[in-house]
Design a protein around this motif. Structure first.
Motif, PDB file in Angstrom:
ATOM      1  N   THR A  46      11.927 -27.893 -83.107  1.00  0.00           N
ATOM      2  CA  THR A  46      12.649 -26.814 -82.429  1.00  0.00           C
ATOM      3  C   THR A  46      13.714 -26.191 -83.330  1.00  0.00           C
ATOM      4  O   THR A  46      13.893 -24.976 -83.351  1.00  0.00           O
ATOM      5  N   SER A  47      14.444 -27.030 -84.052  1.00  0.00           N
ATOM      6  CA  SER A  47      15.500 -26.503 -84.933  1.00  0.00           C
ATOM      7  C   SER A  47      15.071 -26.755 -86.378  1.00  0.00           C
ATOM      8  O   SER A  47      14.107 -26.148 -86.824  1.00  0.00           O
TER       9      SER A  47
ATOM     10  N   GLY B 237      14.191 -29.880 -87.614  1.00  0.00           N
ATOM     11  CA  GLY B 237      13.345 -31.062 -87.788  1.00  0.00           C
ATOM     12  C   GLY B 237      14.111 -32.332 -88.145  1.00  0.00           C
ATOM     13  O   GLY B 237      13.528 -33.319 -88.624  1.00  0.00           O
TER      14      GLY B 237
ATOM     15  N   ALA C 220      11.786 -37.726 -75.385  1.00  0.00           N
ATOM     16  CA  ALA C 220      10.977 -37.130 -74.305  1.00  0.00           C
ATOM     17  C   ALA C 220       9.609 -36.683 -74.820  1.00  0.00           C
ATOM     18  O   ALA C 220       9.511 -36.011 -75.847  1.00  0.00           O
TER      19      ALA C 220
ATOM     20  N   GLN D  36      10.078 -31.746 -80.590  1.00  0.00           N
ATOM     21  CA  GLN D  36      10.105 -30.496 -79.818  1.00  0.00           C
ATOM     22  C   GLN D  36      10.918 -30.585 -78.526  1.00  0.00           C
ATOM     23  O   GLN D  36      10.804 -31.551 -77.779  1.00  0.00           O
ATOM     24  N   SER D  37      11.686 -29.565 -78.257  1.00  0.00           N
ATOM     25  CA  SER D  37      12.432 -29.493 -76.999  1.00  0.00           C
ATOM     26  C   SER D  37      11.509 -29.146 -75.853  1.00  0.00           C
ATOM     27  O   SER D  37      10.704 -28.222 -75.957  1.00  0.00           O
ATOM     28  N   LYS D  38      11.650 -29.923 -74.778  1.00  0.00           N
ATOM     29  CA  LYS D  38      10.916 -29.614 -73.543  1.00  0.00           C
ATOM     30  C   LYS D  38      11.995 -29.107 -72.580  1.00  0.00           C
ATOM     31  O   LYS D  38      12.888 -29.874 -72.210  1.00  0.00           O
TER      32      LYS D  38
ATOM     33  N   VAL E  44      12.645 -28.819 -69.589  1.00  0.00           N
ATOM     34  CA  VAL E  44      12.527 -29.279 -68.209  1.00  0.00           C
ATOM     35  C   VAL E  44      13.140 -30.673 -68.198  1.00  0.00           C
ATOM     36  O   VAL E  44      13.062 -31.386 -69.204  1.00  0.00           O
TER      37      VAL E  44
ATOM     38  N   ILE F 266      23.255 -30.538 -78.213  1.00  0.00           N
ATOM     39  CA  ILE F 266      24.033 -29.576 -77.422  1.00  0.00           C
ATOM     40  C   ILE F 266      23.080 -29.110 -76.333  1.00  0.00           C
ATOM     41  O   ILE F 266      21.951 -28.722 -76.610  1.00  0.00           O
TER      42      ILE F 266
ATOM     43  N   ASP G 198      20.883 -26.254 -82.651  1.00  0.00           N
ATOM     44  CA  ASP G 198      20.510 -25.120 -83.502  1.00  0.00           C
ATOM     45  C   ASP G 198      21.782 -24.605 -84.157  1.00  0.00           C
ATOM     46  O   ASP G 198      22.806 -24.467 -83.475  1.00  0.00           O
TER      47      ASP G 198
ATOM     48  N   ASN H 218      27.625 -21.387 -80.102  1.00  0.00           N
ATOM     49  CA  ASN H 218      26.972 -22.420 -79.298  1.00  0.00           C
ATOM     50  C   ASN H 218      27.964 -22.966 -78.270  1.00  0.00           C
ATOM     51  O   ASN H 218      28.310 -24.151 -78.284  1.00  0.00           O
TER      52      ASN H 218
HETATM   53  C1  LIG Z   1      17.052 -29.044 -72.230  1.00  0.00           C
HETATM   54  C2  LIG Z   1      17.571 -28.752 -73.621  1.00  0.00           C
HETATM   55  C3  LIG Z   1      18.623 -27.852 -73.803  1.00  0.00           C
HETATM   56  C4  LIG Z   1      19.116 -27.577 -75.085  1.00  0.00           C
HETATM   57  N1  LIG Z   1      20.141 -26.685 -75.235  1.00  0.00           N
HETATM   58  C5  LIG Z   1      20.592 -26.388 -76.474  1.00  0.00           C
HETATM   59  C6  LIG Z   1      21.673 -25.461 -76.681  1.00  0.00           C
HETATM   60  O1  LIG Z   1      22.203 -24.880 -75.733  1.00  0.00           O
HETATM   61  N2  LIG Z   1      22.092 -25.224 -77.954  1.00  0.00           N
HETATM   62  C7  LIG Z   1      21.515 -25.853 -79.027  1.00  0.00           C
HETATM   63  O2  LIG Z   1      21.913 -25.591 -80.164  1.00  0.00           O
HETATM   64  N3  LIG Z   1      20.522 -26.764 -78.873  1.00  0.00           N
HETATM   65  C8  LIG Z   1      20.041 -27.032 -77.631  1.00  0.00           C
HETATM   66  N4  LIG Z   1      19.046 -27.966 -77.475  1.00  0.00           N
HETATM   67  C9  LIG Z   1      18.626 -28.773 -78.643  1.00  0.00           C
HETATM   68  C10 LIG Z   1      17.623 -28.101 -79.569  1.00  0.00           C
HETATM   69  O3  LIG Z   1      16.666 -27.394 -78.803  1.00  0.00           O
HETATM   70  C11 LIG Z   1      16.881 -29.136 -80.421  1.00  0.00           C
HETATM   71  O4  LIG Z   1      16.251 -30.083 -79.599  1.00  0.00           O
HETATM   72  C12 LIG Z   1      17.745 -29.916 -81.364  1.00  0.00           C
HETATM   73  O5  LIG Z   1      18.428 -29.028 -82.191  1.00  0.00           O
HETATM   74  C13 LIG Z   1      16.922 -30.889 -82.203  1.00  0.00           C
HETATM   75  O6  LIG Z   1      16.016 -30.168 -82.972  1.00  0.00           O
HETATM   76  P1  LIG Z   1      15.125 -30.847 -84.112  1.00  0.00           P
HETATM   77  O7  LIG Z   1      14.391 -29.753 -84.790  1.00  0.00           O
HETATM   78  O8  LIG Z   1      15.962 -31.759 -84.934  1.00  0.00           O
HETATM   79  O9  LIG Z   1      14.164 -31.816 -83.327  1.00  0.00           O
HETATM   80  P2  LIG Z   1      13.026 -31.631 -82.236  1.00  0.00           P
HETATM   81  O10 LIG Z   1      11.749 -32.083 -82.787  1.00  0.00           O
HETATM   82  O11 LIG Z   1      13.086 -30.337 -81.603  1.00  0.00           O
HETATM   83  O12 LIG Z   1      13.436 -32.799 -81.239  1.00  0.00           O
HETATM   84  C14 LIG Z   1      13.879 -32.656 -79.976  1.00  0.00           C
HETATM   85  C15 LIG Z   1      14.373 -34.020 -79.522  1.00  0.00           C
HETATM   86  O13 LIG Z   1      14.877 -33.896 -78.211  1.00  0.00           O
HETATM   87  C16 LIG Z   1      14.175 -34.745 -77.307  1.00  0.00           C
HETATM   88  N5  LIG Z   1      13.920 -33.958 -76.102  1.00  0.00           N
HETATM   89  C17 LIG Z   1      13.103 -32.900 -75.990  1.00  0.00           C
HETATM   90  N6  LIG Z   1      13.123 -32.427 -74.741  1.00  0.00           N
HETATM   91  C18 LIG Z   1      13.963 -33.209 -74.047  1.00  0.00           C
HETATM   92  C19 LIG Z   1      14.402 -33.226 -72.703  1.00  0.00           C
HETATM   93  N7  LIG Z   1      13.975 -32.339 -71.803  1.00  0.00           N
HETATM   94  N8  LIG Z   1      15.285 -34.170 -72.326  1.00  0.00           N
HETATM   95  C20 LIG Z   1      15.733 -35.093 -73.199  1.00  0.00           C
HETATM   96  N9  LIG Z   1      15.345 -35.131 -74.494  1.00  0.00           N
HETATM   97  C21 LIG Z   1      14.482 -34.197 -74.908  1.00  0.00           C
HETATM   98  C22 LIG Z   1      12.869 -35.052 -78.017  1.00  0.00           C
HETATM   99  O14 LIG Z   1      12.354 -36.281 -77.612  1.00  0.00           O
HETATM  100  C23 LIG Z   1      13.299 -35.068 -79.455  1.00  0.00           C
HETATM  101  O15 LIG Z   1      13.848 -36.310 -79.729  1.00  0.00           O
HETATM  102  C24 LIG Z   1      18.531 -28.233 -76.206  1.00  0.00           C
HETATM  103  C25 LIG Z   1      17.464 -29.121 -76.014  1.00  0.00           C
HETATM  104  C26 LIG Z   1      16.978 -29.387 -74.741  1.00  0.00           C
HETATM  105  C27 LIG Z   1      15.837 -30.382 -74.562  1.00  0.00           C
END
Ligand SMILES: Cc1cc2nc3c(=O)[nH]c(=O)nc-3n(C[C@H](O)[C@H](O)[C@H](O)COP(=O)(O)OP(=O)(O)OC[C@H]3O[C@@H](n4cnc5c(N)ncnc54)[C@H](O)[C@@H]3O)c2cc1C
Length: 367
Positions: A84-85, A87, A106, A130-132, A134, A184, A278, A330
């Motif tokens: 999502t961000s 990695g 998740a 990946q962010s879910k 929900v 966050i 992010d 943010n």
């Molecule tokens: C509901 C939600 C709201 C968010 N709001 C913001 C925001 O306002 N501002 C911001 O900067 N970032 C926000 N994020 C965080 C952002 O989207 C990324 O998840 C984070 O930056 C990590 O990215 P990554 O590339 O390192 O990993 P990624 O591969 O994206 O990993 C995401 C991690 O979060 C966990 N995860 C995913 N979905 C959920 C969930 N529904 N509940 C609990 N854990 C979960 C996964 O298991 C994984 O460990 C939010 C994430 C979620 C799930």
């Protein structure tokens, strides 16, 4: 016996995990969010559910170190582009697993809803990546984490700030081998609203859904593109302005959990060792390296968090930045979003109106 108002209960499941005689079940309300339901007949009134509730036991939290902010991303492009961000979750998870540890985060279940799950193999990291958008069901993952920690295994837990708070108060004591990562969090969306959205798309495409990807990077990280793959081979792509689920989430604040509109887990110091997010508005020393593939804001909240981040070594790009520079972009780090004007209307209609029709009606009223 636990009895929190809907505006306060985050659904973290600490009470359900701690109950010694399984007297607490997590049951969905009419909005689709899980809340504890106590069986008064089998409840022994031991009070553990109350002492392990992170909302009821929210004390001032102290840290010996000031938070440090980094702009960072995985140097593995495949990881970065499918995250999502930037990695960084994947890189931290890989490092913990290679040290013989486990990672809880998740994943999507068969119904496409999010649920927490524990992995111990590098091959399974993609399940959690990946962010879910929900709310994830915690199930009995806190109990399983405690068993692993008590055996001495390293564990990394990733969840929203309230889920991290729930795990900490469920455990009741610190564990050196636990790496706690929150993110966050804007707020957790209703599983019911999410399923209604998917149902609406299933009807339009005449097919079941194979996989949902939020913030897909096909057109760049900034586009917030939702991608949905269907069983019949069709694909749906829509950016944050066109995708109606993201619009209901980001613009109308329609279907977040009631407690998210007055979240008590915002701000600093944080309970987690590392906060992932992010890095919107990032200014890098060398601007040419910013390629819109996703930049993580990594906030280090503890020495343990710093150690784990440093262990990633040359697998990641990292540049120290300032928290003051990151937070204006943010605000969800420090404050809750306001409750949507049409939230009540949305939930009064959702059982009888198609999701797309309902959001379109709400869209019309803003003109
Ligand atoms: C509901 C939600 C709201 C968010 N709001 C913001 C925001 O306002 N501002 C911001 O900067 N970032 C926000 N994020 C965080 C952002 O989207 C990324 O998840 C984070 O930056 C990590 O990215 P990554 O590339 O390192 O990993 P990624 O591969 O994206 O990993 C995401 C991690 O979060 C966990 N995860 C995913 N979905 C959920 C969930 N529904 N509940 C609990 N854990 C979960 C996964 O298991 C994984 O460990 C939010 C994430 C979620 C799930």
């Amino acid at each position: 016996m636990i009895n929190l108002s809907k505006e306060k209960c985050t659904g973290c499941g600490a009470c359900n995990n701690v109950c010694p005689n399984d007297s607490i079940k997590m049951v969905a309300d009419k909005e689709g969010f899980l809340y504890p339901l106590v069986n008064a007949e089998s409840c022994s009134l031991c009070g553990l559910c109350q002492t392990s509730c992170p909302v009821l036991n929210r004390e001032g939290y102290k840290r010996d170190v000031a938070p440090k902010a980094y702009a960072s991303w995985s140097l593995n492009d495949e990881v970065r582009l499918s995250s999502t961000s930037g990695g960084i979750f994947t890189e931290l998870a890989r490092s913990v697993i290679l040290q013989g540890g486990y990672v809880a985060g998740a994943r999507y279940n068969k119904a496409h809803l999010a649920e927490h799950y524990i992995i111990g193999s590098e091959d399974d990291i993609a399940l959690l990546r990946q962010s879910k958008y929900v709310q994830s069901a915690i199930g009995v993952v806190f109990k399983d984490i405690k068993k692993l920690l008590d055996k001495g295994a390293p564990v990394m837990f990733v969840g929203s700030p309230c889920e991290c708070g729930g795990l900490l108060s469920f455990l009741g004591r610190p564990y050196d081998s636990l790496l706690l990562c929150d993110f966050i969090c804007r707020g957790a969306n209703s599983p019911k609203a999410y399923l209604k959205y998917l149902e609406s798309l299933k009807l339009q495409y005449g097919s079941d859904i194979k996989r949902v990807w939020f913030k897909n990077k096909i057109n760049g990280w900034n586009k917030f593109c939702t991608k949905i793959e269907f069983e019949n081979g069709s694909e749906y792509y829509a950016d944050r302005y066109k995708d109606l689920f993201m619009r209901g989430y980001l613009k109308y604040n329609l279907y977040m959990r009631s407690s998210c509109y007055r979240c008590s887990f915002k701000g600093f110091p944080r309970q987690s060792d590392i906060t992932l997010a992010d890095f919107w508005g990032v200014e890098l020393k060398d601007k040419s390296v910013d390629t819109d593939k996703g930049t993580s804001l990594v906030i280090i909240n503890s020495e343990k968090g710093q150690r784990h981040f440093d262990e990633l070594g040359d697998r990641v790009f990292k540049e120290e930045n300032s928290l003051e520079a990151a937070l204006p972009f943010n605000q969800c780090a420090v404050s809750s979003v306001g409750i949507g004007e049409k939230r009540e209307y949305f939930f009064s209609e959702i059982d009888r109106t198609d999701f797309e029709v309902l959001i379109s009606k709400i869209k019309e009223t803003e003109k």
